[in-house]
Design an enzyme around this catalytic site. Structure first.
Site, PDB file in Angstrom:
ATOM      1  N   CYS A 233      28.802  73.614  40.366  1.00  0.00           N
ATOM      2  CA  CYS A 233      28.858  73.469  41.823  1.00  0.00           C
ATOM      3  C   CYS A 233      30.321  73.396  42.208  1.00  0.00           C
ATOM      4  CB  CYS A 233      28.052  72.270  42.298  1.00  0.00           C
ATOM      5  SG  CYS A 233      28.569  70.689  41.620  1.00  0.00           S
ATOM      6  N   ARG A 238      26.442  67.955  41.985  1.00  0.00           N
ATOM      7  CA  ARG A 238      25.229  68.644  42.447  1.00  0.00           C
ATOM      8  C   ARG A 238      24.615  69.437  41.294  1.00  0.00           C
ATOM      9  NH1 ARG A 238      27.304  71.753  47.741  1.00  0.00           N
ATOM     10  NH2 ARG A 238      29.291  71.563  46.657  1.00  0.00           N
TER      11      ARG A 238
END
Lengths: 283, 105
Positions: A233, A238
């Site tokens: 990410c 994430r």
């Protein structure tokens, strides 16, 4: 992999707050939420202060990790139940650390802090003080972590999954849309990376979608589950969420998280970058 | 310029816009979550792009305030709280775009 070996419900968590050998840990970037009220008995980990090396761009090493867990009163035999804000991003990141350093039993609360709050479950601002332990961390399990050369080698041969928002993937934004957009690095994605935003794996209340729904999302996006996968990410948290989904919920064998992620790749000299909504091709 | 490797967590939603943010260049979507005339603190506010895809989520300040840094175009701001949910569809341009999102059961 059985879902209940890596995930507990908020309901289970509330019923097991005082269970022996179970330690609740809230993980956030900003611990003001914890300080204002947390799951009763939960200790806190601050993503930046506790889990990142203060000098180098890296996370805590084996010694730092075992010192941290000892100070928080977590033992090697404890069942660690992680939860946090941001749909469990930082809790999933911490889960990945616990696996990297060989902790036996660690689970996430499905839905994290959001689900807990929306359910109206109890929060406490009481100080939590657990007696210090002598935690022993294992050497880092490198099979779970990708470095930039692994990503370069994966272009055109393995699955690369970019879990940022479509606008970040395409290069229209440089950071998630709740953050100012000033950045020095280039925008775009690693050529051949599939765009599967982490958020596709979560329901609105932060819980994970069902295994069938998750399989459909990743297979539908073109993920070849016979090949190794690297998720990335912007800074690696994430993508920990997606790493958790692919490895821990769907049981894919070879899944790595590239924690250098876009802040590293988008600043490297001499690596390929693709712009726009399509994955692009290997050069 | 330095590379900002701060986390992706949400900054303080009640704080003033940082001085480093150039409103000539940034597209800021800012406002309050409301139930009737009352503001709703602590709501989960998410930004969806023109295709309905998730872009970002913040927790509203105790006073119900939220803020996103987006790009010109059409966005949906959706709020989820213990008092219910609701959304606003907005077309925004560069600069400060102020909106409100009403929630109800």
């Amino acid at each position: 992999m059985a879902r209940d070996s890596v995930l507990v419900s908020a309901d289970w968590a509330e019923k097991n707050l005082d269970a022996p050998g179970v330690v609740f840990v809230e993980v956030d970037e900003d611990t003001s939420a914890y300080d204002g009220g947390h799951i009763p008995g939960a200790v806190k980990l601050d993503w930046k202060k506790d889990l990142q090396d203060p000098i180098r761009r890296d996370f805590v090493n084996q010694q730092q990790f075992q010192d941290l867990l000892s100070a928080r009163g977590i033992g090697n035999d404890d069942t660690v139940i992680l939860y946090g804000g941001n749909n469990n991003w930082f809790a999933a990141y911490a889960y990945w650390y616990f696996k990297l350093y060989g902790h036996g039993d660690v689970k996430l609360i499905d839905g994290g802090r959001k689900k807990w709050e929306l359910d109206g479950r109890p929060l406490s601002a009481d100080l939590v003080d657990r007696p210090e332990t002598s935690y022993v961390a294992q050497p880092q399990d490198k099979s779970l972590r990708a470095f930039r050369d692994d990503v370069l080698a994966a272009i055109g041969s393995s699955n690369l999954i970019d879990v940022r928002s479509p606008d970040e993937y395409a290069g229209r934004l440089l950071a998630p849309a709740h953050l100012p957009q000033e950045q020095a690095q280039r925008a775009g994605h690693v050529p051949t990376a599939l765009s599967v935003p982490w958020s596709k794996a979560a329901n609105e209340d932060g819980t994970f979608k069902s295994d069938d729904e998750l399989r459909e999302i990743y297979n539908g996006a073109g993920l070849d589950d016979s090949k190794p996968t690297i998720a990335y990410c912007r800074i690696g948290e994430r993508s920990s969420h997606t790493w958790f989904v692919l490895r821990e919920l769907l049981g894919h064998g070879d899944v790595k998280n590239y924690d250098g992620s876009w802040t590293e790749w988008g600043s490297l000299v001499g690596v390929p970058v693709a712009l726009g909504d399509e994955p692009g091709v290997a050069e | 310029m330095s590379v900002n490797i701060d986390g992706c967590g949400a900054p303080d939603q009640a704080a003033p816009i940082p001085a480093s943010v150039d409103l000539e260049k940034e597209t800021v979507i800012s406002g309050f979550v409301k139930a009737g005339v009352e503001t709703v603190g602590g709501a989960y506010v998410r930004l969806l792009d023109a295709t309905g895809e998730f872009a970002a989520e913040v927790v509203a300040s105790p006073e119900g305030h939220f803020r996103f840094f987006a790009a010109p175009g059409s966005w949906t701001v959706r709020a989820l709280s213990r008092l219910g949910s609701g959304e606003s569809v907005v077309a925004v341009d560069r600069g400060l775009n102020e909106i409100s999102v009403a929630v109800a059961n």
